[in-house]
Structures are given as structure tokens and as C-alpha cells.
Motif scaffolding. Structure first.
Motif, PDB file in Angstrom:
ATOM      1  N   PHE A  53       7.908 -32.889 -23.616  1.00  0.00           N
ATOM      2  CA  PHE A  53       7.153 -33.259 -24.917  1.00  0.00           C
ATOM      3  C   PHE A  53       5.713 -33.731 -24.615  1.00  0.00           C
ATOM      4  O   PHE A  53       4.770 -33.555 -25.689  1.00  0.00           O
ATOM      5  CB  PHE A  53       8.175 -34.258 -25.791  1.00  0.00           C
ATOM      6  CG  PHE A  53       9.285 -33.427 -26.545  1.00  0.00           C
ATOM      7  CD1 PHE A  53       8.910 -32.609 -27.401  1.00  0.00           C
ATOM      8  CD2 PHE A  53      10.466 -33.487 -25.536  1.00  0.00           C
ATOM      9  CE1 PHE A  53      10.011 -31.872 -27.898  1.00  0.00           C
ATOM     10  CE2 PHE A  53      11.383 -32.737 -26.277  1.00  0.00           C
ATOM     11  CZ  PHE A  53      11.304 -31.925 -27.517  1.00  0.00           C
ATOM     12  N   GLY A  56       2.857 -31.708 -26.451  1.00  0.00           N
ATOM     13  CA  GLY A  56       2.419 -32.646 -27.099  1.00  0.00           C
ATOM     14  C   GLY A  56       0.779 -32.393 -26.970  1.00  0.00           C
ATOM     15  O   GLY A  56      -0.240 -32.961 -27.961  1.00  0.00           O
ATOM     16  N   CYS A  89       5.543 -34.464 -31.289  1.00  0.00           N
ATOM     17  CA  CYS A  89       5.773 -34.222 -29.825  1.00  0.00           C
ATOM     18  C   CYS A  89       5.523 -35.618 -28.974  1.00  0.00           C
ATOM     19  O   CYS A  89       6.228 -35.778 -27.950  1.00  0.00           O
ATOM     20  CB  CYS A  89       5.130 -33.124 -29.261  1.00  0.00           C
ATOM     21  SG  CYS A  89       6.102 -31.526 -29.999  1.00  0.00           S
ATOM     22  N   VAL A 115      10.180 -25.811 -27.465  1.00  0.00           N
ATOM     23  CA  VAL A 115      10.808 -26.676 -28.745  1.00  0.00           C
ATOM     24  C   VAL A 115      12.005 -25.889 -29.367  1.00  0.00           C
ATOM     25  O   VAL A 115      12.902 -26.796 -29.899  1.00  0.00           O
ATOM     26  CB  VAL A 115       9.581 -26.849 -29.789  1.00  0.00           C
ATOM     27  CG1 VAL A 115       8.717 -27.940 -29.362  1.00  0.00           C
ATOM     28  CG2 VAL A 115       8.996 -25.804 -30.359  1.00  0.00           C
ATOM     29  N   SER A 150      14.245 -28.930 -28.878  1.00  0.00           N
ATOM     30  CA  SER A 150      14.480 -29.730 -30.368  1.00  0.00           C
ATOM     31  C   SER A 150      15.458 -28.903 -30.894  1.00  0.00           C
ATOM     32  O   SER A 150      16.238 -29.678 -31.754  1.00  0.00           O
ATOM     33  CB  SER A 150      13.338 -29.454 -30.987  1.00  0.00           C
ATOM     34  OG  SER A 150      12.191 -30.185 -30.265  1.00  0.00           O
TER      35      SER A 150
END
Lengths: 119, 89, 517
Positions: free
Chosen positions: C117, C121, C133, C193, C197
Motif C-alpha cells: 500500500f 499510495g 492507501c 487493490v 482490498s
């Protein structure tokens, strides 16, 4: 499909036969005996007699199973990549047409694991 | 029917939040398992700041629930006054 | 002062908008696509990054404040644990093995998630995406650290927790979670992601943390409950973000839908395979059981996942391809997985055992269609063998699936007595798989998975011995040499629970040493 990548994406296989120091991989599974949770992996020289697998290797691997002592290799059914196959026990692994990372299985008719449960 | 759910740590901070949810959402059902209270509700569940404040007797920032939150499901929308979980939008 | 105080505070939405809309800019010295070079090559099209929104609308001030409070709560309990001999309070020393599995298999992934991340990010063009992130990156680092701190208290008293970081890169079963995350990390930011995620955090994480932590609570392990739920409070935010990410990508461009669907097919299956470890933890490793894997799958998989995919149908998204197979396997997964670790208990860095009579009855009740018929006879045979002093260990290395890297123990969806074999040929080499879905993943990107670091093959290539070890000397014991390479405390970390040092110590600490010492 090719891997989507920001540049050329080509790699040497990690498990090419050259990496096994003169040996090749062979996978062997015993059907209906899931007490051995998965097929086994072996590095063998291609010139090794197929018979040596039955006589010298598998007893050490599968000997703890109560069915193993009753296996009659003359009636065993063999499969290579899932289809029926007939190895010549007196020839070598390579002469039987087994290449790197081939998978063979054997079924022992009449022997179906602990209490017949395929364990 | 789709259910949304939210689960909190079973502790004193969570108690008024859980009570508020159960009162504000008549369809909500809570289940207690070790250290955790899970609340399921059909389609939509609302957490209202005022309902919590009326129980604890002080002002409450809805973001405080994050301290004791374990899990949730559904689309979330949060502003200063309420937090909503829903499947139908 | 009064004037200041009476001035109306900004609302949550306004604060969040200032943070995520007000602070970004379009670059001019360099074009945006050079500043953010990784967000185009995957084929995902984004037209308006401002549509990305964190539904919790967390701003930095609130983030630090609440994270700080979580830490205070957690460390108060960890201190109390250490001061009150918390390591003695668990239900049974067998329970500790779930913690070993956790620190070995899960905590390193938290650290990898932190790195992953941090990377995305930096890479996303949109400010709110970057902030979300980055917060998650800090969360994940916190999880790794708090887990290390908590488990370190157990490490003082129990085996199997001392070298988990070293193990993560080497040990055969840990290549399963490691390769899962490495696969995601080496993909582009959008696939990462969607994989982590959404597919992992949103669809599957409930099945990891909730049973683990409820199990810990039920087995008297308050320290683990606390770090678990402390992490899980962040997880709720990550899950919510996972759902928003999917909606954001799908709403941005219709061309994104097939790409996302393929990622969901892949990552649902990759994640589900990792959860194999959780299934056996729930059904076999917890001395006091919370719920069965099957029940957990029904609640968090079928019911919750069903609601989710009904909802996503409006975008043209269907359930992942492996979904039905996972439901078929719920009656078998944990039994087959635990059997595998029982087979290879000499090479595992936690203890294994056969279930007690009471546990076998519990398993029969929870799995009425399968346990007595297929699995009870196996465990009873092993139990009998162990009583006769012939505890069964499988001494030969197993065949692995090239994709998930799990030993090929999974059975055919239509026949639980037949191992499921699948294979592909690629550039003259054969590759083997445990399932149609692992084969599909390989077939789509073979060039990625020809690089799989398969522990069994690495051992046979001679890459898993310590420097200077000569495998050609007479009497060479390869298993022992590999365990040395792993930094195993041989005879303490491995083998059956029965007779283990953990078992003896726990009994001695509780004053019920059978030897009367």
C-alpha cells in the motif's frame, strides 16, 4: 495470454530440467489411498530402471500403509497424466517415455484403503 | 433479501451503540459470540448520533465507533449525524 | 476566544473535501503520465479521480487520534498480560499452535501489505486514492508490529515462534501465503487493490480474523483477541474501501468490467486457497471451537458474498468462477488440510495431533455427510498407530500445485476419493495444478508462474541446505538438512503435540505433571 507488463516479460522457468543436477522430476500417486495426502515428488535419473521404483523406492514411501504389503505389481493399473498406460518394468524411466515433471498414478484393484474408505 | 451486518467488540463502549442500533432499526437482530456482538439487518441499517448521545449523556463523534468496530458489510455512508449501511442504493 | 469557539466547525464532508480535493494539483513541469507511470498499462481507464471517496471520510487528524487510542487500549492489555502470566491462561497448550500459524503465516503478510500500500499510495493519480492507501499502509505496519509484540510474550515460553521472518521466505507451507502476496505485489496498482482490498479484505478477511479472534477469546487468549480486534477495527475501513474501489473502477469505464471480472476470478481463488490454513485452524487446532469452517463459510462466504455479488450484478459482474467449488469443498477442506499437516508433521514448525474422541464427535455433528464416512477412519487408524508407537509421518515430499503452491491434496469436486489432477504444457515443460481454477490462472499468465519458487523443487535442486552442506556424503539426511536451513529447533518446534516440550511445560506450569515433579 501474455502477462500485462510495463516492458518485455519473459523469464527462465525455475524448474527446468537442467536445474536438477542430472535428474528429472517424476510424480507418483497411489489411487484410493488418501492416507498419503498428495502424490509424491521424486528426483530420479532418467536411466534408472522403472523396476527400482517399485522395489527400492515405494516400499520406503508407502510401506506404512497396511495395504502396501499386499500390492501385486503384476496386476496394478497405471495411468500417465490420467490416461491408461503400460510401463515396461524392465526398462528405464526414460525408455518408458517418462519426461521431466511427468505424473503417473497406480491403482491397486481390490485394495481400497483403510476399511475401504480410500484412506 | 440481502442482509447487511456490523459487529462490535463486546465492551462498555459498545453497549450504548448497540442499544441505539437495536432501537433505531426494528428489523435488526443481534447475536453474541465470544468477545463480539454482531448485528444483522435486512437491506439497511442506520446508526444515529443522537440516539447514542441520549444514552451516554455527552456529545459523541460517530467516528468513535471505529475504536470498537470489528467488521461490517454493505455500502457505507457516513456524515456527522448518521452512518448508514445498505445494499439497495 | 469566545468568537473563535462559536465559529461553526467544518462538517465531516467539508473537512474530507478540503483534504482530498483542495490539496492536489495537475503537474506542469512533467506530464501526469510520467509522474504516475503505472496507472495506464493495465488497461483500466479512469476519467475522473475525484469520484474516488472514502465513505468514512477519515481525515488525518481523526486518523492519528483514533489510531493512537487503539494503541493505548492494546498496550494496556499486553502489559497486563505480561504482568499476570497470561501465557498460562489459555485453554490448552495445543491452542498455542494457532498462534504459531498466525505469526508464521499471517503477520508477514501484514508487513507485505504495508509495503504494497505504500507503493500504490505513491502511484495512484488521485489524491483521495493515495491518502486511503497511505493510511492503510500505516495500518498494516501497525498490525505487523502489534502482532510481533503480542506474540513475543508467548515466544518466551513456547516453541515455534522464534524465527518466523526467516521462515516466511523458506518454509514449504509458508510459500502459500508468501506467493499469494508476491503475486499481488508484482502486479500493477489496480490489480493489487482489487486483489488485496477487494477480493481479500472485503470478500475473505472476515473468514480469517473473526474466527481467529473469537477462537482466541473462547480459548482464554485475551492478548490475541485484543490485537486481533484492534487490527480488525482498521480492517472494517479497509473492507469498506475495497468495495468503494470496485465500484469506482467499474463506474469509470465499461471497458474496465471484463478486466475486473478476470481479477475477481483469479483473486477470489488465490485468497480462498490461502484460507485453507484457517479452515483447519478452526476445525482441528482450537481446543474450544467457536464454529466450524463450514458454518463460517456459509455465513461469511455464501450469505454475505451472495449479497455482495447480487449487488454488483448491476455492473455486469458475476460471482467469481471458483465460488461454487468453494461451497462444494466446505465439507472437505479442513479435514484434508489437517491430514496433510499430520502427514508432514516432522517438517512443520507447529505441532499436529489426532482429534480427541470428543472432537471427533463434534466433527461428526458438524460434518454429518463426510466426517464419519471419509475422515474418521483415517484419524482413528493414525491414532491406533501412534498408540502402538508407530506415529505415521510421510517421509517423501509431496507434489505441489504450481499456482497456489499447496500440496496436491484437493479432491475432485465430483468425487472426494480422487485427487484432482490438472496440467498444462508451456514451452516444452509440464505444469501441474490442484484445480481448474489454479490451471486457469496459470494459463492466462504462464510467464508469471513459470517463476514459482516451489519449495519441493527447490529442495530437490539443492537450494535449501546451509552453505557448506554436502548432500553426497554417506548417510546424508535431507530432511534434517532442510530443517537446519529453516533454523528449526529440531525436536522442539516440530513433531506431534503428544510428547512435545510445549505439552510437558504447560502441564508442569499447571502443577499436573504426570511424573509428579
Amino acid at each position: 495470454m501474455a502477462t500485462v507488463a510495463i516492458s518485455t516479460y519473459v523469464f527462465e522457468p525455475k524448474d527446468k530440467v537442467e536445474n536438477f543436477r542430472g535428474k528429472q522430476l517424476l510424480y507418483i500417486g497411489w489411487e484410493d489411498h488418501l492416507m498419503y495426502c498428495a502424490p509424491l515428488a521424486f528426483p530420479f535419473p532418467g536411466a534408472m530402471p522403472f523396476k527400482a521404483i517399485l522395489e527400492q523406492v515405494l516400499p520406503g514411501c508407502y510401506g506404512a500403509h497396511p495395504d502396501f504389503a499386499r500390492v501385486d505389481w503384476s496386476t496394478v493399473e497405471w495411468f500417465k497424466s490420467g490416461t491408461s498406460w503400460h510401463p515396461d518394468y524392465d526398462k528405464s524411466i526414460a525408455e518408458n517415455g517418462l519426461g521431466h515433471k511427468d505424473v503417473i498414478r497406480f491403482r491397486t484393484p481390490g485394495l481400497n484403503g483403510i476399511n475401504g474408505t480410500c484412506s | 433479501m440481502s442482509k447487511v451486518f456490523i459487529a462490535f467488540q463486546a465492551n462498555e463502549d459498545s453497549r450504548p451503540v448497540i442499544e441505539a442500533i437495536l432501537e433505531d432499526n426494528p428489523d435488526a437482530v443481534s447475536t453474541t459470540s465470544p468477545a463480539m456482538v454482531k448485528i444483522d439487518c435486512k437491506d439497511r441499517l442506520v446508526i444515529r448520533r443522537e440516539s447514542i448521545e441520549s444514552r451516554i449523556g455527552r456529545s459523541f463523534d460517530l467516528q468513535e465507533i471505529q475504536l470498537n468496530l470489528i467488521t461490517l458489510t454493505g455500502h457505507l455512508d457516513e456524515d456527522d449525524d448518521q452512518l448508514t449501511l445498505s445494499w439497495k442504493r | 476566544m469566545d468568537m473563535e469557539a462559536s465559529k461553526k466547525k467544518l462538517g465531516l464532508k467539508e473537512r474530507y473535501n478540503h483534504l482530498t480535493r483542495g490539496l492536489g494539483w495537475e503537474t506542469t513541469y512533467q506530464p501526469m503520465e510520467k509522474v504516475f507511470p503505472y496507472t495506464r498499462y493495465e488497461g483500466i481507464k479512469i476519467h475522473d479521480w475525484d469520484k474516488w471517496e472514502d465513505p468514512f471520510r477519515l481525515t488525518m487528524d481523526a486518523y492519528w487520534k483514533y489510531q493512537g487510542e487503539k494503541e493505548k487500549k492494546l498496550y494496556a492489555i499486553i502489559d497486563a498480560f505480561a504482568q499476570n502470566n497470561g501465557h498460562l491462561g489459555v485453554s490448552d497448550a495445543r491452542y498455542i499452535n494457532t498462534l504459531k500459524l498466525f505469526i508464521q503465516g499471517v503477520s508477514p503478510l501484514e508487513y507485505m501489505a504495508h509495503r504494497g500500500f505504500a507503493h500504490v499510495g505513491r502511484q495512484f493519480d488521485g489524491v483521495s486514492a493515495r491518502i486511503a492507501c497511505q493510511m492503510q499502509s500505516v495500518d498494516e505496519l501497525r498490525h505487523a508490529q502489534t502482532q510481533m509484540h503480542t506474540v513475543s510474550n508467548y515466544n518466551k515460553y513456547y516453541n515455534g515462534m522464534h524465527s518466523w521472518r526467516h521462515w516466511h521466505d523458506r518454509v514449504w507451507y509458508l510459500s502459500v501465503p508468501k506467493s499469494f502476496f508476491d503475486d499481488a505485489m508484482s502486479a500493477g496498482p489496480f490489480e493489487f487493490v482489487v486483489a488485496i482490498s477487494f477480493a481479500f479484505e472485503y470478500v475473505l478477511t472476515n473468514l480469517l480474523f473473526v474466527p481467529f479472534m473469537s477462537g482466541a477469546a473462547y480459548n482464554g487468549d485475551m492478548a490475541t483477541v485484543t490485537f486481533g480486534f484492534s487490527a480488525q477495527s482498521d480492517e472494517s475501513r479497509h473492507m469498506t474501501l475495497g468495495l468503494e474501489i470496485i465500484k469506482f473502477i467499474l463506474e469509470q469505464d465499461p471497458g474496465n468490467v471484463p478486466i475486473v471480472q478476470r481479477w475477481l476470478d483469479k483473486w477470489f481463488w488465490r485468497g480462498y486457497k490461502v484460507l485453507t490454513l484457517v479452515s483447519m485452524m478452526m476445525d482441528y487446532m482450537l481446543p474450544k471451537k467457536v464454529m466450524s469452517w463450514k458454518e463460517a463459510w456459509e455465513i461469511y462466504g455464501e450469505q454475505n458474498g451472495g449479497a455482495l455479488f447480487n449487488d454488483l450484478a448491476r455492473y455486469g459482474i458475476r460471482k467469481p468462477k471458483g465460488w461454487e467449488q468453494a461451497s462444494i469443498e466446505k465439507d472437505h477442506l479442513s479435514h484434508q488440510a489437517w491430514s496433510t499437516f499430520y502427514n508432514y508433521g516432522a517438517a512443520a514448525l507447529f505441532h499436529t495431533w489426532t482429534p480427541t474422541d470428543g472432537e471427533k464427535d463434534w466433527l461428526s455433528a458438524k460434518y454429518p455427510d463426510t466426517f464419519d464416512k471419509l475422515y474418521r477412519p483415517r484419524f482413528e487408524h493414525w491414532e491406533q498407530q501412534a498408540k502402538e508407537g508407530k506415529r505415521f509421518y510421510n517421509g517423501t515430499l509431496p507434489m505441489l500445485c504450481t499456482t497456489c503452491q499447496i500440496p496436491m491434496f484437493f479432491t475432485e469436486p465430483t468425487d472426494p476419493t480422487k485427487i484432482c489432477y490438472r496440467e498444462s504444457d508451456y514451452k516444452g515443460d509440464k505444469y501441474h495444478f490442484c484445480s481448474d481454477h489454479c490451471k486457469d490462472i496459470f494459463d492466462y499468465e504462464p510467464e508469471k508462474y513459470v517463476q514459482s519458487w516451489l519449495p519441493v523443487h527447490q529442495i530437490y535442486q539443492g537450494n535449501c541446505f546451509n552453505p557448506g552442506v554436502d548432500p553426497t556424503v554417506p548417510g546424508f539426511d535431507p530432511l534434517r538438512a532442510v530443517l537446519d536451513y529453516y533454523h528449526t529447533n529440531f525436536g522442539r518446534d516440530n513433531f506431534d503435540f503428544e510428547g512435545s516440550e510445549d505439552q510437558k511445560n504447560f502441564a508442569r506450569w499447571h502443577g499436573d505433571d504426570a511424573g509428579g515433579a
